[in-house]
Design a protein around this motif. Structure first.
Motif, PDB file in Angstrom:
ATOM      1  N   ASN A  64     -27.810  13.084  16.990  1.00 21.66           N
ATOM      2  CA  ASN A  64     -28.818  12.571  16.071  1.00 21.66           C
ATOM      3  C   ASN A  64     -30.147  12.266  16.739  1.00 21.66           C
ATOM      4  O   ASN A  64     -30.998  11.588  16.150  1.00 21.66           O
ATOM      5  CB  ASN A  64     -28.295  11.346  15.298  1.00 21.66           C
ATOM      6  CG  ASN A  64     -27.872  10.210  16.197  1.00 21.66           C
ATOM      7  OD1 ASN A  64     -28.276  10.137  17.349  1.00 21.66           O
ATOM      8  ND2 ASN A  64     -27.062   9.310  15.672  1.00 21.66           N
ATOM      9  N   ASP A  73     -30.523   2.293  21.845  1.00 27.92           N
ATOM     10  CA  ASP A  73     -29.531   2.057  20.805  1.00 27.92           C
ATOM     11  C   ASP A  73     -28.208   2.704  21.180  1.00 27.92           C
ATOM     12  O   ASP A  73     -28.113   3.920  21.311  1.00 27.92           O
ATOM     13  CB  ASP A  73     -30.037   2.631  19.480  1.00 27.92           C
ATOM     14  CG  ASP A  73     -29.214   2.170  18.290  1.00 27.92           C
ATOM     15  OD1 ASP A  73     -28.094   1.692  18.502  1.00 27.92           O
ATOM     16  OD2 ASP A  73     -29.712   2.293  17.151  1.00 27.92           O
ATOM     17  N   ASN A 105     -25.743   3.055  19.306  1.00 29.69           N
ATOM     18  CA  ASN A 105     -25.117   3.707  18.164  1.00 29.69           C
ATOM     19  C   ASN A 105     -25.530   5.166  18.006  1.00 29.69           C
ATOM     20  O   ASN A 105     -25.046   5.867  17.132  1.00 29.69           O
ATOM     21  CB  ASN A 105     -25.473   2.958  16.864  1.00 29.69           C
ATOM     22  CG  ASN A 105     -24.789   1.605  16.784  1.00 29.69           C
ATOM     23  OD1 ASN A 105     -23.671   1.469  17.233  1.00 29.69           O
ATOM     24  ND2 ASN A 105     -25.474   0.627  16.231  1.00 29.69           N
ATOM     25  N   THR A 106     -26.456   5.642  18.811  1.00 32.48           N
ATOM     26  CA  THR A 106     -26.927   7.012  18.679  1.00 32.48           C
ATOM     27  C   THR A 106     -26.293   7.885  19.745  1.00 32.48           C
ATOM     28  O   THR A 106     -25.816   7.424  20.759  1.00 32.48           O
ATOM     29  CB  THR A 106     -28.460   7.072  18.797  1.00 32.48           C
ATOM     30  OG1 THR A 106     -28.851   6.592  20.084  1.00 32.48           O
ATOM     31  CG2 THR A 106     -29.118   6.228  17.730  1.00 32.48           C
ATOM     32  N   PHE A 129     -32.585   3.386  11.006  1.00 32.31           N
ATOM     33  CA  PHE A 129     -31.824   4.587  11.325  1.00 32.31           C
ATOM     34  C   PHE A 129     -32.431   5.494  12.387  1.00 32.31           C
ATOM     35  O   PHE A 129     -31.709   6.325  12.935  1.00 32.31           O
ATOM     36  CB  PHE A 129     -31.615   5.417  10.048  1.00 32.31           C
ATOM     37  CG  PHE A 129     -30.834   4.712   8.986  1.00 32.31           C
ATOM     38  CD1 PHE A 129     -29.482   4.465   9.139  1.00 32.31           C
ATOM     39  CD2 PHE A 129     -31.464   4.271   7.829  1.00 32.31           C
ATOM     40  CE1 PHE A 129     -28.759   3.804   8.165  1.00 32.31           C
ATOM     41  CE2 PHE A 129     -30.749   3.613   6.835  1.00 32.31           C
ATOM     42  CZ  PHE A 129     -29.400   3.373   7.002  1.00 32.31           C
ATOM     43  N   HIS A 159     -23.872   6.024  12.277  1.00 32.65           N
ATOM     44  CA  HIS A 159     -25.075   6.552  12.933  1.00 32.65           C
ATOM     45  C   HIS A 159     -24.811   7.910  13.588  1.00 32.65           C
ATOM     46  O   HIS A 159     -25.625   8.832  13.475  1.00 32.65           O
ATOM     47  CB  HIS A 159     -25.577   5.564  13.988  1.00 32.65           C
ATOM     48  CG  HIS A 159     -26.256   4.366  13.434  1.00 32.65           C
ATOM     49  ND1 HIS A 159     -27.539   4.389  12.924  1.00 32.65           N
ATOM     50  CD2 HIS A 159     -25.839   3.083  13.323  1.00 32.65           C
ATOM     51  CE1 HIS A 159     -27.884   3.184  12.522  1.00 32.65           C
ATOM     52  NE2 HIS A 159     -26.870   2.368  12.743  1.00 32.65           N
ATOM     53  N   PRO A 177     -33.496   7.213  15.747  1.00 31.76           N
ATOM     54  CA  PRO A 177     -32.889   7.115  17.075  1.00 31.76           C
ATOM     55  C   PRO A 177     -33.762   6.313  18.036  1.00 31.76           C
ATOM     56  O   PRO A 177     -34.985   6.313  17.957  1.00 31.76           O
ATOM     57  CB  PRO A 177     -32.783   8.572  17.532  1.00 31.76           C
ATOM     58  CG  PRO A 177     -32.851   9.371  16.280  1.00 31.76           C
ATOM     59  CD  PRO A 177     -33.728   8.601  15.346  1.00 31.76           C
ATOM     60  N   LEU A 220     -24.947  10.995  11.242  1.00 31.62           N
ATOM     61  CA  LEU A 220     -26.151  11.312  10.476  1.00 31.62           C
ATOM     62  C   LEU A 220     -26.794  12.598  10.985  1.00 31.62           C
ATOM     63  O   LEU A 220     -26.899  12.820  12.196  1.00 31.62           O
ATOM     64  CB  LEU A 220     -27.165  10.169  10.568  1.00 31.62           C
ATOM     65  CG  LEU A 220     -26.791   8.862   9.868  1.00 31.62           C
ATOM     66  CD1 LEU A 220     -27.861   7.798  10.123  1.00 31.62           C
ATOM     67  CD2 LEU A 220     -26.609   9.073   8.363  1.00 31.62           C
ATOM     68  N   ARG A 234     -28.971  -1.801  10.821  1.00 24.21           N
ATOM     69  CA  ARG A 234     -28.815  -0.916  11.974  1.00 24.21           C
ATOM     70  C   ARG A 234     -27.573  -1.289  12.782  1.00 24.21           C
ATOM     71  O   ARG A 234     -26.814  -0.420  13.217  1.00 24.21           O
ATOM     72  CB  ARG A 234     -30.063  -0.998  12.845  1.00 24.21           C
ATOM     73  CG  ARG A 234     -30.103   0.025  13.978  1.00 24.21           C
ATOM     74  CD  ARG A 234     -31.376  -0.116  14.789  1.00 24.21           C
ATOM     75  NE  ARG A 234     -31.511   0.976  15.726  1.00 24.21           N
ATOM     76  CZ  ARG A 234     -32.147   2.116  15.488  1.00 24.21           C
ATOM     77  NH1 ARG A 234     -32.728   2.295  14.306  1.00 24.21           N
ATOM     78  NH2 ARG A 234     -32.202   3.071  16.381  1.00 24.21           N
TER      79      ARG A 234
END
Length: 263
Positions: free
Chosen positions: A82, A75, A77-78, A69, A47, A71, A50, A41
């Motif tokens: 997504n 996080d 990265n989201t 992965f 990310h 959400p 996606l 992750r």
């Protein structure tokens, strides 16, 4: 651009710890497996691109997909694109090759109770965990090739349905089956039936960007191959055929009769 498919082998499960543990039915992830998910992750760079999450219906692949992965509000990265990744789409065609208890899935009712609305089981058929002789999921070489083709077609359909011409999918499956899915046989040894490590990801695109290829053939991207092998030359189609033949020959201890896999 054609869709981009990030293929992932599941994190470490308890069946990976010893041959005896292959008797465990549909095993869970180990603590190390959970850490591998967290590491993936953190390291996965796509990310935000996606659009769909897909996994085999086995518990270890579903949990790997969710932990690596799905959400999370915590996080970084989201993003807003997504937040709609859930539920994970479960595909029975992506399950592992053998009929060992550890490679045989749970009944759909049990999966529904365990995962609830985090997993979409609509593409999972009743009897998906029947690998007896004559079944669609019987682990013969011929049926594995058919199942891999059907899985690629389903992934192409899922990507097209995302509505994004540059869709990225994260797809979690199993070490041995991923070789059938990709028709890539480099790195297999006589002692272990896969070159994929737990939680390793590799990136692919469909060879035919028009979506008309009946086999929905996949090819690893240059970036992904270089990430794994540096300047090593990509095997040709003929070399891949030779590697596949060697795989069948070298892994003969894993076979029953008439090309039926037992492990």
């Amino acid at each position: 651009m054609p869709p981009t498919i990030h293929l992932v082998r599941h994190a470490q499960g308890y069946h990976n710890l010893s041959p005896e543990n292959e008797k465990l039915p549909d095993p869970d992830l180990t603590p190390l497996g959970l850490q591998q998910c967290a590491d993936l992750r953190a390291a996965f760079p796509h990310h935000a691109r996606l659009r769909r999450l897909v996994a085999s219906g086995m518990r270890r692949t579903l949990y790997t997909c969710l932990h690596a992965f799905a959400p999370s509000t915590d996080d970084d990265n989201t993003d807003n694109n997504n937040q709609g990744l859930l539920p994970v789409i479960a595909l029975d065609t992506l399950q592992e090759v053998s009929d060992a208890p550890s490679d045989t899935g749970s009944p759909l009712a049990k999966l529904k109770e365990e995962f609830g609305d985090k997993v979409d089981l609509s593409r999972m058929r009743e009897g998906w965990n029947d690998k007896a002789e004559g079944s669609y999921f019987e682990p013969t070489l011929e049926k594995l090739a058919t199942r891999a083709r059907d899985a690629r077609r389903a992934l192409r359909e899922i990507a097209a349905a995302s509505g994004d011409d540059d869709a990225h999918l994260a797809v979690v499956s199993h070490g041995a089956f991923l070789h059938f899915l990709t028709e890539e046989w480099h790195g297999i040894t006589s002692t272990y039936p896969t070159s994929w490590t737990n939680c390793e990801y590799r990136t692919y695109q469909f060879v035919d960007p028009t979506g008309q290829d009946p086999d929905a053939e996949l090819r690893e991207t240059d970036e992904s191959w270089r990430r794994r092998h540096g300047s090593l030359k990509v095997p040709s189609a003929e070399e891949q055929r030779e590697l596949r033949e060697m795989m069948v020959r070298e892994l003969s201890p894993f076979f029953k009769v008439k090309g039926t896999l037992k492990n």
